[in-house]
Design a protein around this motif. Structure first.
Motif, short mmCIF file in Angstrom:
data_model
loop_
_atom_site.label_atom_id
_atom_site.label_comp_id
_atom_site.label_asym_id
_atom_site.label_seq_id
_atom_site.Cartn_x
_atom_site.Cartn_y
_atom_site.Cartn_z
N GLN A 74 0.75 -1.18 0.14
CA GLN A 74 0.08 -0.09 -0.15
C GLN A 74 0.93 1.30 0.15
O GLN A 74 0.63 2.12 -0.66
CB GLN A 74 -0.78 -0.20 1.18
N PRO A 122 -19.42 -5.88 0.30
CA PRO A 122 -18.01 -5.43 0.21
C PRO A 122 -17.25 -6.06 1.53
O PRO A 122 -17.78 -5.95 2.47
CB PRO A 122 -18.08 -3.56 0.31
N GLY A 133 -13.36 -2.20 4.31
CA GLY A 133 -12.07 -1.45 3.77
C GLY A 133 -11.96 -1.65 2.11
O GLY A 133 -11.12 -0.94 1.74
N CYS A 134 -12.84 -1.98 1.53
CA CYS A 134 -12.90 -2.30 0.12
C CYS A 134 -14.44 -1.74 -0.68
O CYS A 134 -15.44 -1.64 0.26
CB CYS A 134 -12.69 -3.59 -0.21
N ASN A 135 -14.16 -1.21 -1.70
CA ASN A 135 -15.33 -1.13 -2.37
C ASN A 135 -15.73 -2.26 -3.53
O ASN A 135 -14.90 -2.82 -3.90
CB ASN A 135 -15.11 0.16 -3.32
N HIS A 150 -17.82 -3.34 -7.02
CA HIS A 150 -18.68 -2.95 -8.04
C HIS A 150 -18.98 -4.18 -9.19
O HIS A 150 -17.89 -4.98 -9.33
CB HIS A 150 -17.71 -2.14 -8.89
N GLN A 157 -13.90 -6.15 -6.37
CA GLN A 157 -13.64 -5.39 -5.05
C GLN A 157 -12.28 -4.87 -4.86
O GLN A 157 -11.33 -5.58 -5.05
CB GLN A 157 -13.96 -6.38 -4.07
N GLN A 158 -11.90 -3.69 -4.47
CA GLN A 158 -10.60 -3.26 -4.42
C GLN A 158 -10.58 -2.27 -2.88
O GLN A 158 -11.42 -1.92 -2.41
CB GLN A 158 -10.50 -2.05 -5.49
N SER A 159 -9.29 -2.40 -2.44
CA SER A 159 -9.04 -1.87 -1.41
C SER A 159 -9.20 -0.17 -1.37
O SER A 159 -8.89 0.27 -2.45
CB SER A 159 -7.39 -1.93 -0.90
N ARG A 160 -9.88 0.48 -0.55
CA ARG A 160 -9.95 2.00 -0.56
C ARG A 160 -8.49 2.47 -0.61
O ARG A 160 -8.68 3.67 -0.92
CB ARG A 160 -10.96 2.33 0.65
N ALA A 162 -6.29 3.13 -2.69
CA ALA A 162 -6.01 2.99 -3.74
C ALA A 162 -5.36 3.91 -4.55
O ALA A 162 -5.74 4.97 -4.47
CB ALA A 162 -7.39 2.68 -4.70
N SER A 168 -8.69 -0.30 -11.98
CA SER A 168 -9.93 -0.51 -11.71
C SER A 168 -10.82 -0.18 -12.66
O SER A 168 -11.75 -0.83 -13.17
CB SER A 168 -10.41 0.20 -10.18
#
Length: 309
Positions: A70, A148, A151-153, A155, A272-275, A277, A285
């Motif tokens: 990160q 989710p 800590g992730c979004n 879509h 799903q991805q870590s926020r 980012a 993404s």
């Protein structure tokens, strides 16, 4: 304060699985890598690496490895705004969990849109890939889970369409009187691995209306390869759930046939991805959402009765 050269050595060992490969990646000796990891463990008072073949990270080691990745993303983003910063040691590596069928059909197109990044892909079933996010071992995942991860979004991408396919000769041999619960119980099928539930889901879909009991458990070949699944069906080994993009030409040419025409199985997929980012992950993404939505079918409200096509 954390010592980032020590953390880089730890991350390299966990991600490559050995001190020797980590040393080659960092351009130092295996002894130097071992000393750095040992020093970090002494400073933190906990074991970070389980030595073995391969080496694996403890929960604390995995958490620190995630932190290093990160930070690398955030530093890469900062360099774009502050060009006076020293250049990075190399391209940013993005560790992503993805299911094998997505990798074989549409995901590589998204990867190709980021030529300045390296990828470390973890292959897992779409029903289990979100667990890699929960454990902090990847930055993003293609998953069947819409909820989710903390800590992730999340879509929606679309639905990957599967068809139960086999060779015409196989169909004649095993289903001379048609596809029934009795014939399905004895006809060999193809299964990717112990996590693969697609064949069982399709059986439940096609038999549910006429037979509310438990679905048959046919004998199976274990083939942990997307392309081997297609090859196995073509060779008459068994029937299996193959992604529509990989078998469309074979179906059109008659080399493969559907067990039950017009009864595909649609599997909804989500990104799903870590926020946390950075620019590279945000660009990935966008590429993943664009590629997925171009290649996949729209997700319908009820996936239990997918539309025929």
């Amino acid at each position: 304060m954390l010592d980032y050269p020590l953390l880089a050595a730890l991350a390299a060992v966990i991600r490559t699985g050995s001190f020797e490969r980590a040393a080659r990646q960092l351009h130092v000796t295996p002894s130097a890598v071992s000393q750095r990891v040992k020093l970090l463990e002494e400073r933190l008072g906990t074991v970070l690496v389980v030595r073995g073949q391969p080496c694996t990270g403890t929960a604390a080691g995995q958490r620190l490895c995630q932190h290093v990745e990160q930070v690398a993303l955030l530093e890469n983003e900062l360099r774009g705004a502050l060009p006076g910063l020293s250049p990075a040691d190399g391209p940013v590596t993005l560790r992503i969990a993805v299911n094998a069928d997505s990798l074989a059909t549409w995901f590589v197109a998204a990867m190709a849109e980021l030529p300045g990044c390296l990828f470390d892909l973890v292959l897992d079933d779409q029903d289990h890939s979100a667990e890699w996010l929960r454990k902090g071992e990847v930055l993003a995942a293609v998953t069947a889970s819409a909820a989710p991860v903390p800590g992730c979004n999340s879509h929606p991408l679309g639905a990957l369409r599967y068809r139960a396919t086999a060779s015409p000769d196989y169909l004649r041999r095993h289903f001379p009187d048609g596809v029934t619960a009795e014939s399905l119980a004895t006809a060999p099928c193809l299964t990717f691995n112990r996590k693969d539930r697609l064949q069982a889901q399709w059986l439940r879909l096609v038999l549910g209306d006429r037979d509310p009991g438990p679905v048959p458990t046919p004998p199976t070949h274990w083939l942990p390869s997307t392309h081997a699944f297609v090859d196995g069906a073509l060779a008459g080994l068994g029937w299996g759930m193959n992604p529509d993009p990989l078998v469309a030409d074979h179906l059109a040419a008659g080399r493969l046939v559907e067990l039950v025409p017009g009864r595909p199985l649609d599997v909804p997929l989500h990104w799903q991805q870590s926020r946390i980012a950075g620019t590279a992950l945000a660009e990935l993404s966008r590429a993943v959402l664009r590629s997925g939505r171009q290649a996949l079918h729209p997700i319908v409200e009820s996936m239990g009765s997918p539309p025929a096509a």
